[in-house]
Design a protein around this motif. Structure first.
Motif, short mmCIF file in Angstrom:
data_model
loop_
_atom_site.label_atom_id
_atom_site.label_comp_id
_atom_site.label_asym_id
_atom_site.label_seq_id
_atom_site.Cartn_x
_atom_site.Cartn_y
_atom_site.Cartn_z
N LEU A 52 -64.73 49.00 29.99
CA LEU A 52 -63.70 49.51 29.08
C LEU A 52 -62.66 48.44 28.72
O LEU A 52 -61.97 48.57 27.72
N SER A 53 -62.56 47.41 29.55
CA SER A 53 -61.56 46.37 29.27
C SER A 53 -62.04 45.36 28.23
O SER A 53 -61.24 44.60 27.69
N ARG A 144 -68.09 56.88 22.91
CA ARG A 144 -66.71 57.21 23.34
C ARG A 144 -66.74 58.06 24.61
O ARG A 144 -65.74 58.21 25.29
N TYR A 147 -65.09 57.13 28.04
CA TYR A 147 -63.74 57.47 28.51
C TYR A 147 -63.78 58.75 29.35
O TYR A 147 -63.08 58.87 30.35
N ALA A 150 -65.38 57.81 32.72
CA ALA A 150 -64.45 57.09 33.60
C ALA A 150 -63.41 58.06 34.17
O ALA A 150 -63.06 57.99 35.36
N THR A 151 -62.94 59.00 33.32
CA THR A 151 -61.97 60.00 33.80
C THR A 151 -62.60 60.87 34.89
O THR A 151 -62.00 61.10 35.95
N LEU A 175 -56.97 53.13 33.99
CA LEU A 175 -57.59 53.93 32.93
C LEU A 175 -56.56 54.41 31.90
O LEU A 175 -56.81 54.36 30.69
N SER A 176 -55.37 54.81 32.39
CA SER A 176 -54.33 55.26 31.45
C SER A 176 -53.91 54.12 30.54
O SER A 176 -53.72 54.30 29.33
N LEU A 178 -55.75 51.54 29.62
CA LEU A 178 -56.84 51.28 28.67
C LEU A 178 -56.87 52.33 27.57
O LEU A 178 -57.11 52.02 26.40
N MET A 179 -56.61 53.59 27.94
CA MET A 179 -56.61 54.66 26.94
C MET A 179 -55.42 54.53 26.00
O MET A 179 -55.54 54.78 24.80
N ARG A 182 -56.21 51.97 23.47
CA ARG A 182 -57.17 52.51 22.51
C ARG A 182 -56.46 53.43 21.48
O ARG A 182 -56.70 53.35 20.28
#
Ligand code: HEM
Length: 195
Positions: A52-53, A144, A147, A150-151, A175-176, A178-179, A182
């Motif tokens: 995701l990065s 998508r 996401y 990952a969550t 994760l927060s 990265l989101m 996005r």
């Protein structure tokens, strides 16, 4: 580029090599099955975060070629997830299907982990160039799901820890971040379209 790709590939295999040597050399502690389960779970989530990065790093650094690593990194997340699941099925539960079904239906952290694994399957299958071409715009929409996966992985980890939530909390924060990145990009895109 080729040498860089081989280096990343080799580096991604180091955790599994460490586990194999640890197992053979009897160095995985008092409960090797638990260690195997925990380490493979940790690396599944880590590879999901690394995958995701890739886009944010690309956008921030203008290093466009980094995108070429995304597929490989995502497939490593899938590889570690399969390993994690196989260790659970074969070593932890010793293929006792009744116990497995009970776990899946009665232990929410197992249910959500399994859901994440199932959702990873279509992403792994459609990760080839042929599928990207075939699905067109739908490919991005489908991918998508990463996401959501990952969550689900973070929730799975959060639910299974008994006391110290430091590690799942760190994953949740990454994760927060990265989101948020996005969503900020999406907002900029929408504003550009409206102009
Ligand atoms: C994308 C899918 C998955 C991710 C990201 C994931 C991630 C994790 C993580 C991070 C841990 C904890 C590692 C640690 O303690 O350092 C863990 C443990 C565990 N996971 Fe998963 N997991 C996934 C799927 C599954 C599935 C499909 C199952 C079984 C059906 C499963 C069963 C377990 C079990 C039994 C543990 C150990 C629980 C304990 O400590 O008692 N996981 N997983």
């Amino acid at each position: 580029m080729k040498i860089f790709k081989s280096t990343v590939f080799t580096a991604a295999l180091l955790p599994v090599a460490y586990l194999i040597f640890g197992l053979v050399g009897d160095k995985l502690g008092a409960n090797p099955i638990e260690t195997l389960l925990h380490k493979t779970g940790f690396w599944t989530l880590t590879f999901l975060m690394i995958t995701l990065s890739v886009s944010p790093v690309r956008k921030l650094s203008n290093w466009n070629k980094i995108i070429k690593f995304r597929r490989m990194l995502g497939l490593f997340a899938f590889f570690y997830a399969c390993l994690h699941f196989t260790i659970y099925l074969g070593l932890d539960r010793q293929f006792e299907w009744q116990e497995i079904v009970e776990d899946l239906s009665k232990r929410p952290y197992i249910t959500i982990g399994f859901t994440a694994l199932v959702m990873l399957v279509p992403l792994a299958i459609t990760s080839t160039k042929g599928w990207i071409r075939k699905l067109g715009k739908r490919w991005q929409k489908l991918h998508r799901l990463i996401y959501v996966i990952a969550t689900a992985g973070v929730v799975h980890f959060w639910w299974l820890v008994k006391k110290d939530i430091t590690e799942p909390l760190i994953f949740a924060l990454i994760l927060s971040l990265l989101m948020t990145f996005r969503l900020a990009l999406l907002k900029i895109k929408l504003q550009a379209i409206q102009k």
